[in-house]
Design an enzyme around this catalytic site. Structure first.
Site, PDB file in Angstrom:
ATOM      1  N   HIS A  18       0.772  -1.195   0.025  1.00 50.72           N
ATOM      2  CA  HIS A  18      -0.026  -0.113   0.045  1.00 50.72           C
ATOM      3  C   HIS A  18       0.971   1.278  -0.016  1.00 50.72           C
ATOM      4  CE1 HIS A  18      -2.893   2.995   2.228  1.00 50.72           C
ATOM      5  NE2 HIS A  18      -3.424   2.463   1.011  1.00 50.72           N
ATOM      6  N   GLU A  45       1.453  -0.344  -5.175  1.00 50.93           N
ATOM      7  CA  GLU A  45       0.208   0.225  -5.343  1.00 50.93           C
ATOM      8  C   GLU A  45       0.572   1.827  -5.514  1.00 50.93           C
ATOM      9  OE1 GLU A  45      -3.648   2.121  -3.590  1.00 50.93           O
ATOM     10  OE2 GLU A  45      -1.952   1.922  -2.481  1.00 50.93           O
ATOM     11  N   ASP A  47      -1.175   5.384  -6.508  1.00 57.51           N
ATOM     12  CA  ASP A  47      -2.160   6.174  -6.521  1.00 57.51           C
ATOM     13  C   ASP A  47      -1.956   7.327  -7.598  1.00 57.51           C
ATOM     14  OD1 ASP A  47      -3.597   4.995  -4.506  1.00 57.51           O
ATOM     15  OD2 ASP A  47      -2.830   6.064  -2.943  1.00 57.51           O
ATOM     16  N   HIS A  60      -1.095  10.244  -3.250  1.00 55.74           N
ATOM     17  CA  HIS A  60      -2.286   9.649  -2.796  1.00 55.74           C
ATOM     18  C   HIS A  60      -3.482  10.707  -2.929  1.00 55.74           C
ATOM     19  CE1 HIS A  60      -5.425   8.986   0.498  1.00 55.74           C
ATOM     20  NE2 HIS A  60      -5.370   7.969  -0.106  1.00 55.74           N
ATOM     21  N   GLU A 154      -4.642   3.052  -8.563  1.00 58.31           N
ATOM     22  CA  GLU A 154      -5.672   3.540  -8.166  1.00 58.31           C
ATOM     23  C   GLU A 154      -5.923   4.862  -9.002  1.00 58.31           C
ATOM     24  OE1 GLU A 154      -8.409   5.517  -4.875  1.00 58.31           O
ATOM     25  OE2 GLU A 154      -6.720   4.286  -4.212  1.00 58.31           O
TER      26      GLU A 154
END
Length: 337
Positions: A18, A45, A47, A60, A154
């Protein structure tokens, strides 16, 4: 398109780093992603938010006030502004007001210094990475280690960015296609808290899609009355028409009360994989059963919390601490490995 099964040889429980190893390095930096890979993560991951000139970068949030040293750059003082994004009003500096070249003059810093003071030692050591840099890192690590390292991007605030002329979807799909990733077997998952942009990408790519959901609220694109409504058996069947799986807030599976819900079974019945978020070591974040002591920054028993969710049947998990996640998976039921 039908979402395919995982590639042969893939772990049955996916270890998702994450924001990288964000418990030990400033989040969304190549430092964080590389450490996550070294610690055994299956995927990293990023973002994604856009720059003024259309590049996708890993943050993020598009507000970079808390994750960069932008406040120390007088040349950008006039970029400070107030915006309303997905109903929330905030003041700061936003990626869409900077070119990539301008963003590259900034340096990343730790977002949670009160909980993770050790990470501040790395403040100033890394720039904001682009999606292309994250892809290159994953590919280089795969070649070096002999194991496949994937990415799990994401799309952040997709409706908002579309409204200002910086839609994310085609930029992301094009970058993945350029990397040779355009199939359900590619080491990629695309996630979003919104619905319509996932449906749009379902028509654009065969890459596996993940519908993120939170324990409260609703998608910012108003595609459903609430996330809770999406998690009914009927709602899960609708998601399965365009997505490979769901990424629920972990308390939707195991509330603080300690009594599991039926979400994992319901999702599996609809043909969906389940990747809950986010597993963190600090007492501040842990569920009550695994906290140790009263210091919110002290670490509790994260490995035990993760093993409990593996026993509940999840297919993957997001964690800020990939080393602990790896250890937890290795000491969980054999089928997880």
């Amino acid at each position: 398109m039908t979402q395919a099964a995982p590639p042969a040889g893939a772990p049955s429980v996916l270890l998702i780093a994450h924001r990288g190893a964000s418990g030990e390095r400033p989040e969304h930096t190549l430092l964080s992603y590389q450490l996550a890979i070294d610690q055994g993560a299956d995927v990293i991951e990023p973002d994604l938010v856009p720059t003024k000139d259309g590049h996708l970068v890993a943050r993020h949030e598009n507000n970079i006030a808390e994750t960069t040293d932008v406040v120390a750059h007088p040349e950008f003082a006039d970029r400070r502004t107030t915006k309303t994004i997905d109903g929330a009003t905030m003041t700061g500096w936003f990626t869409e007001d900077f070119t990539l070249a301008e963003l590259k003059t900034l340096r990343a810093k730790e977002r949670l210094p009160q909980l993770r003071p050790g990470n501040t030692a790395y403040d100033g050591q890394a720039t904001i990475p682009t999606l292309d840099e994250v892809i290159a890192l994953a590919k280089a690590a795969s070649e070096k280690t002999g194991r496949t390292i994937g990415i799990y991007p994401e799309t952040k605030h997709p409706s908002y960015f579309a409204s200002i002329g910086l839609p994310l979807e085609k930029r992301l799909v094009d970058a993945l296609q350029a990397a040779g990733w355009d199939s359900a077997e590619a080491p990629v998952f695309i996630q979003s808290f919104e619905v319509e942009n996932l449906k749009a990408m379902h028509a654009m790519t065969r890459i596996r899609l993940i519908q993120l959901v939170a324990g409260s609220g609703a998608p910012a694109d108003h595609a459903a009355p609430s996330y809770a409504a999406m998690m009914t058996p009927e709602g899960l069947k609708a998601i399965a028409a365009y997505a490979y799986g769901i990424g629920p807030e972990r308390t939707m599976i195991l509330p603080a009360s300690g009594t599991p819900t039926s979400l994992v079974a319901d999702a599996h019945a609809a043909g969906l994989r389940v990747h809950p978020w986010t597993f963190r070591a600090e007492n501040f974040f842990l569920l009550p059963a695994w906290r140790r002591g009263t210091d919110p920054a002290a670490h509790g028993d994260l490995a035990a919390e993760i093993r409990t969710f593996i026993d509940l049947g999840v297919d993957g998990f997001f964690t800020d601490f990939p080393a602990i996640g790896y250890e937890a998976r290795e000491t969980a039921r054999p089928a997880a490995r």
